[in-house]
Design an enzyme around this catalytic site. Structure first.
Site, mmCIF file in Angstrom:
data_model
loop_
_atom_site.group_PDB
_atom_site.id
_atom_site.type_symbol
_atom_site.label_atom_id
_atom_site.label_comp_id
_atom_site.label_asym_id
_atom_site.label_seq_id
_atom_site.Cartn_x
_atom_site.Cartn_y
_atom_site.Cartn_z
ATOM 1 N N LYS A 32 1.140 8.360 -12.899
ATOM 2 C CA LYS A 32 0.065 7.752 -12.101
ATOM 3 C C LYS A 32 -0.615 8.815 -11.210
ATOM 4 C CE LYS A 32 -2.217 4.789 -9.519
ATOM 5 N NZ LYS A 32 -3.421 4.151 -9.949
ATOM 6 N N LYS A 64 -5.564 8.705 -0.491
ATOM 7 C CA LYS A 64 -4.091 8.657 -0.372
ATOM 8 C C LYS A 64 -3.452 9.214 -1.654
ATOM 9 C CE LYS A 64 -1.906 5.212 -1.797
ATOM 10 N NZ LYS A 64 -1.141 4.115 -2.322
ATOM 11 N N THR A 85 1.693 2.513 -5.462
ATOM 12 C CA THR A 85 1.556 3.962 -5.705
ATOM 13 C C THR A 85 2.030 4.702 -4.462
ATOM 14 O OG1 THR A 85 -0.383 3.553 -7.071
ATOM 15 C CG2 THR A 85 -0.040 5.815 -6.352
ATOM 16 N N PRO A 94 0.773 -1.254 0.000
ATOM 17 C CA PRO A 94 0.000 0.000 0.000
ATOM 18 C C PRO A 94 0.808 1.310 0.000
ATOM 19 C CG PRO A 94 -0.929 -1.585 1.553
ATOM 20 C CD PRO A 94 0.370 -2.164 1.087
HETATM 21 P P1 NAD Z 1 -4.047 -4.135 -0.318
HETATM 22 O O1 NAD Z 1 -3.979 -3.497 1.024
HETATM 23 O O2 NAD Z 1 -5.282 -4.860 -0.736
HETATM 24 O O3 NAD Z 1 -2.840 -5.184 -0.467
HETATM 25 C C1 NAD Z 1 -1.533 -4.939 -0.062
HETATM 26 C C2 NAD Z 1 -0.913 -6.228 0.414
HETATM 27 O O4 NAD Z 1 0.438 -5.964 0.812
HETATM 28 C C3 NAD Z 1 -1.627 -6.817 1.656
HETATM 29 O O5 NAD Z 1 -1.964 -8.181 1.404
HETATM 30 C C4 NAD Z 1 -0.602 -6.673 2.769
HETATM 31 O O6 NAD Z 1 -0.675 -7.713 3.727
HETATM 32 C C5 NAD Z 1 0.703 -6.716 1.979
HETATM 33 N N1 NAD Z 1 1.859 -6.111 2.662
HETATM 34 C C6 NAD Z 1 1.920 -4.901 3.281
HETATM 35 N N2 NAD Z 1 3.157 -4.710 3.801
HETATM 36 C C7 NAD Z 1 3.893 -5.812 3.462
HETATM 37 C C8 NAD Z 1 5.227 -6.212 3.731
HETATM 38 N N3 NAD Z 1 6.073 -5.428 4.408
HETATM 39 N N4 NAD Z 1 5.636 -7.420 3.277
HETATM 40 C C9 NAD Z 1 4.793 -8.232 2.598
HETATM 41 N N5 NAD Z 1 3.511 -7.910 2.327
HETATM 42 C C10 NAD Z 1 3.064 -6.712 2.763
HETATM 43 O O7 NAD Z 1 -3.691 -2.973 -1.378
HETATM 44 P P2 NAD Z 1 -3.970 -2.967 -2.953
HETATM 45 O O8 NAD Z 1 -5.340 -2.463 -3.220
HETATM 46 O O9 NAD Z 1 -3.530 -4.257 -3.551
HETATM 47 O O10 NAD Z 1 -2.991 -1.770 -3.405
HETATM 48 C C11 NAD Z 1 -1.596 -1.922 -3.499
HETATM 49 C C12 NAD Z 1 -1.025 -0.684 -4.169
HETATM 50 O O11 NAD Z 1 -1.613 -0.540 -5.485
HETATM 51 C C13 NAD Z 1 -1.340 0.631 -3.424
HETATM 52 O O12 NAD Z 1 -0.203 1.466 -3.456
HETATM 53 C C14 NAD Z 1 -2.501 1.209 -4.216
HETATM 54 O O13 NAD Z 1 -2.580 2.628 -4.123
HETATM 55 C C15 NAD Z 1 -2.195 0.754 -5.620
HETATM 56 N N6 NAD Z 1 -3.375 0.628 -6.508
HETATM 57 C C16 NAD Z 1 -4.540 0.091 -6.039
HETATM 58 C C17 NAD Z 1 -5.652 0.002 -6.883
HETATM 59 C C18 NAD Z 1 -6.960 -0.596 -6.413
HETATM 60 O O14 NAD Z 1 -7.969 -0.452 -7.127
HETATM 61 N N7 NAD Z 1 -7.012 -1.275 -5.263
HETATM 62 C C19 NAD Z 1 -5.541 0.438 -8.217
HETATM 63 C C20 NAD Z 1 -4.327 0.928 -8.683
HETATM 64 C C21 NAD Z 1 -3.246 1.017 -7.810
#
Ligand code: NAD
Length: 326
Positions: A194, A272, A119, A82
């Site tokens: 982005k 965010k 991101t 995240p």
């Molecule tokens: P999420 O919270 O669903 O998943 C993140 C994963 O990372 C979780 O499973 C968490 O346990 C894991 N994690 C966190 N810290 C960690 C560590 N130190 N070691 C190992 N694993 C770890 O988030 P997401 O929705 O998948 O988003 C991820 C990124 O993508 C963000 O930066 C977000 O802004 C970006 N993004 C999200 C979307 C969306 O629609 N959800 C779209 C485009 C971009």
């Protein structure tokens, strides 16, 4: 190691992205057949392993406890977590990728490429990448657009910042997760693209919510108004594909507004990104009056404990409709 891809962060986006990657393994494009995956949440790891264990005996998917273990086993490392703090922990933390890179041979390190798809702030990303690059490994930023549906369908747009030869090395891997993979410039350039996109996305979603509610209160029927907007000059992704009004039919078969705003791009992440874009604008002294206002309006929705923080960001329509706007 050279025939293994490591994936760290198997959340809403990462789990779909790694599924696509694994499903293309061994096909044209040079995706290897060995994978090692890691997440601080062991359930998500077990789900990925279980899904692929029986599917194809040729393909090996293992779990790793830490990013350090991932870097020991894989020369291509992808992260999708995240925030900047999470990315820092993954690469520079006490069980981070860099711990392994410091102990591997020079040749092993030189052949290692780290692809961060999260991101985060451009400055943070550059600082982490420069520390990784000091070991001799390569690093690029490759944030994505397209949401969880794009991640699931492999139709993401992936915006890459980093050296051209690093981009070329990463391209086939990124193409297995996205439809458009674009080189935007040097380190941080993918994130610049982005953040600019998501600034506009937040503004346009809030605008569509405002306009749709105004139309309803002025006596218009929402479906008809959406059809007019979508064949007129107000048309945009937020009006056409992800229209925030539950009664409106959209070009997507099941937008979050039809599912009580469950799933999709959650408000806390949308906020965010708005905050990151506004902060980036401050650094380079670029005016963002609408971006700042949108960030301010979304702020209470994104607070932990708010009933909107885990709803799709189109739920701003519901927030306005329920008269919660102070
Ligand atoms: P999420 O919270 O669903 O998943 C993140 C994963 O990372 C979780 O499973 C968490 O346990 C894991 N994690 C966190 N810290 C960690 C560590 N130190 N070691 C190992 N694993 C770890 O988030 P997401 O929705 O998948 O988003 C991820 C990124 O993508 C963000 O930066 C977000 O802004 C970006 N993004 C999200 C979307 C969306 O629609 N959800 C779209 C485009 C971009």
């Amino acid at each position: 190691r050279y025939n293994t891809i490591g994936f760290i962060g198997l959340g809403a986006m990462g789990n779909h992205m790694v599924n696509n990657l694994i499903s293309k393994a061994g096909q044209s494009g040079g995706i290897p057949k060995n994978f090692v995956v890691c997440d601080v949440n062991p359930d998500t790891v077990s789900r990925i392993i279980a899904r692929h264990a029986a599917a194809n005996p040729d393909i090996k998917v293992e779990s790793a406890k830490t990013p350090e273990e991932i870097a020991n086993k894989a020369a291509t490392i992808i992260s999708m977590v995240p925030t900047a703090n999470n990315v820092r922990e993954v690469y520079l933390g006490k069980s981070g990728v860099i711990r392994a890179l410091e102990k591997l041979s020079k040749d092993d390190v030189r052949r290692t490429i780290c692809i961060d798809e999260s991101t985060i702030q451009q400055e943070e990303s550059r600082s982490i990448a420069n520390q990784v690059k000091q070991t001799g490994a390569e690093m690029i930023d490759a944030p994505v657009s397209g949401g969880t549906v794009g991640a699931r369908d492999g139709t993401l747009t992936i915006m890459v910042g980093g050296k051209k030869d690093a981009f070329e090395r990463a391209r086939p891997i990124l193409q297995s997760m996205g439809q458009r993979v674009l080189s935007c410039g040097d380190l941080g350039a993918g994130l610049a693209a982005k953040l600019a996109n998501n600034l506009l996305l937040g503004i346009s979603m809030m605008g569509v919510a405002e306009a749709m509610l105004l139309g309803k209160k002025l006596g218009l029927e929402s479906q008809q108004l959406a059809e007019i907007i979508n064949t007129s000059t107000g048309r945009c992704w937020s009006s056409e594909v992800n229209n925030p009004v539950p009664e409106v039919r959209t070009s997507s078969s099941s937008p979050p507004s039809h599912r009580e705003y469950e799933g999709g791009f959650v408000t806390k992440l949308a906020h965010k990104d708005l905050a990151l874009a506004v902060a980036a604008a401050k650094i380079v002294n670029s005016p963002v009056p609408l971006g700042s206002l949108t960030e301010e309006v979304y702020r209470p929705l994104a607070q932990p404990g708010s009933s909107f923080d885990n709803l799709d960001f189109s739920s701003i329509y519901k927030y306005f409709d329920e008269g919660r706007m102070p």
